[in-house]
Scaffold this active site. Structure first.
Site, PDB file in Angstrom:
ATOM      1  N   GLU A 322      36.621 -13.943  67.889  1.00 37.18           N
ATOM      2  CA  GLU A 322      36.020 -15.042  68.648  1.00 37.18           C
ATOM      3  C   GLU A 322      37.034 -15.822  69.494  1.00 37.18           C
ATOM      4  OE1 GLU A 322      32.238 -16.352  66.022  1.00 37.18           O
ATOM      5  OE2 GLU A 322      34.149 -16.872  65.107  1.00 37.18           O
TER       6      GLU A 322
HETATM    7  C1  ACM Z   1      33.775 -13.921  62.025  1.00 39.21           C
HETATM    8  O1  ACM Z   1      32.721 -14.057  61.363  1.00 39.21           O
HETATM    9  N1  ACM Z   1      34.027 -14.713  63.058  1.00 39.21           N
HETATM   10  C2  ACM Z   1      34.766 -12.931  61.683  1.00 39.21           C
END
Ligand code: ACM
Length: 507
Positions: A322
């Site tokens: 992310e």
């Molecule tokens: C995640 O759930 N951002 C690895």
């Protein structure tokens, strides 16, 4: 937990669960994860008595079993220096092939566990624990009798990596809580605990060369609580407690995103030289280390170096998920340099599967956390993969819409959903031989207490543990729900909170 105990007392006013359970030995059909082969010997039982002794060629496993039995039986359970004719022996010989394999033989006169390593013996003892009367897990002396069903178990894991993850960054959890979680997962032969040690909301491990990471970056949590952090001695105590239970710690420093706690602690880590405030919300994707600054790589080298020095396990997790505030080219530059740094400190890189967008080292392990069965970049990366599909393995997803804790962005996950997939065939196009194993992550945006962790992990964690351990040929929901239902009296004795799913008939 108190509510469940009260309910139990209401349902069984004579305390009947323990008495009924003590009357007959637990059957082999109650073992989770289901063994490769388990062959009961009809009518044969071994009884643990005041005369029972333990001989062990792996001190840890023998001592732990003795302590457990002493507490609940009140018997002396002495450790002896040669295999007793009538007693319990843990032997480093005669086991089936395989580093973690074991054989358990229960006859009327003895219990013998055989393994090729301390790990094998520990695994065999966990199976034996599940065959002991539930009351054996009590912290106080119980009446017995202490009968164990006779027969033979020959067993070994499907996957070398069977993990759980605990997010200690969104909310901080004490060393004691982490120790208790290790005890709980080890009963199901989970052998890796991944600790998510840093995120936007908190930095949870002391780094001597960057002290404000812990003292300032660790000073809060989601919702604005006091946070906390582990000293190096705390971390080493966790590592040692885990090692004694065949659990290897995999530390994660999440980078280049999920780094607000670090950026808030040191202005110079920011591209604009300005430290943002500490963050106590639950957004993701807004923070990034400054990939163009050389100081960033000094920081990574020093953080990774200090962490690698106190981590005996082979893996170091660099996050990489992310990174929405890092340009793709900068992300690749950063991840590629971070991998070299981890390798230079002698560790194997693990990253969330997003790292396949950089140039993963041949040895880099990608942890798949997607919500679909298709991700060609991961499937074709030619790298080992740990399977943690969020819609199956994320223990922080709600069980259903009414679950008071947890999230729903990857859906709701009932016990049958958590159990109902094959890690070896889940990701389209990924050769089954590339699957290193499974991991059940427990993110803690909504979880604050040990009871919260237990309620979300149980009973789904044992489901994921079985997917990691047992041959897929044994996969059978009806049989699994029966085995799972047999676990709950032990959880009650151990004080483990759990979600009493209506999909399972709880004993
Ligand atoms: C995640 O759930 N951002 C690895």
């Amino acid at each position: 937990m108190k509510a469940i105990l009260a309910l139990l007392l209401a349902l069984y006013p004579l305390g009947g669960v323990a008495e009924a359970a003590a009357a007959a030995p637990l059957p082999f059909s109650s073992i989770v994860p289901v063994p490769v082969t388990a062959t009961p010997a009809a009518g044969v039982t071994y009884e643990i008595t005041a005369a029972t002794t333990i001989y062990s060629e792996a001190p840890g496993a023998g001592d732990q079993l003795a302590q457990l039995l002493r507490r609940s039986t009140g018997y002396p359970v002495a450790i002896v220096t040669s295999p007793p004719a009538s007693g319990i022996s843990l032997l480093l010989s005669g086991a089936p092939a395989g580093a973690e394999a074991y054989q358990l033989d229960v006859t009327a006169s003895s219990i013998v566990v055989r393994g090729n390593s301390a790990a094998g013996l520990f695994n065999g003892v966990q199976t034996l624990r599940q065959l002991l009367p539930y009351a054996a897990d009590s912290q106080t002396v119980q009446p017995g009798p202490w009968l164990v069903a006779g027969g033979r178990v020959v067993d070994q894991p499907r996957y070398a990596y069977r993990g759980a993850m605990l997010d200690v960054a969104r909310h901080f959890f004490s060393v004691d809580t982490v120790r208790a979680y290790i005890d709980q997962i080890a009963l199901y032969k989970i052998n890796y605990l991944h600790l998510h040690l840093s995120d936007d909301q908190g930095w949870r491990i002391v780094v001597d060369s960057w002290p404000r990471l812990a003292t300032y970056g660790g000073s809060t949590a989601v919702g604005g609580g006091p946070g906390g952090y582990y000293t190096k001695a705390d971390y080493q105590a966790i590592v040692a407690h885990a090692a004694a239970r065949n659990v290897t710690i995999v530390p994660e420093i999440d980078m280049p995103g999920h780094t607000n706690a670090a950026l808030a602690s040191y202005a110079e880590l920011n591209c604009n030289g300005v430290a943002p405030p500490l963050y106590t919300g639950t957004d993701v994707g807004f923070s990034s280390l400054c990939t163009a600054k050389e100081l960033t790589y000094t920081f990574v080298d020093q953080v990774i170096g200090e962490l690698a020095a106190i981590t005996p396990g082979p893996y170091l997790h660099i996050g990489g998920d992310e990174a929405a505030s890092t340009l793709p080219a900068d992300y690749a530059t950063f991840v590629n340099r971070a991998q070299q740094i981890v390798a230079a400190h002698g560790k194997t890189v693990v990253g969330w599967h997003d790292v396949v967008n950089a140039t993963p080292l041949p040895s880099t392990v990608a942890q798949y956390w997607g919500t679909t069965q298709r991700n060609t970049a991961v499937a074709n990366a030619g790298r080992k993969v740990i399977m943690s599909p969020a819609s199956k393995a994320y223990l922080d997803m709600k069980y259903n819409r009414r679950t008071p804790l947890g999230q729903t962005w990857a859906g709701t996950i009932e016990v049958k959903d958590a159990y109902g997939w094959d890690p070896g065939a889940y990701l389209t196009g990924l050769p089954s031989g590339q699957v290193l194993g499974v991991e059940a992550p427990l993110w803690t945006e909504t979880l604050r207490t040990a009871n919260d962790l237990e309620y979300m992990a149980f009973p789904r964690l044992p489901a994921i543990a079985e997917l990691g351990w047992s041959p897929y040929a044994t996969h059978n929901w009806t049989a699994f729900r029966g085995r799972l239902g047999a676990q709950s009296p032990r959880w009650r004795v151990m004080g483990v909170d759990f979600y009493p799913s209506t999909q399972v008939t709880w004993l």
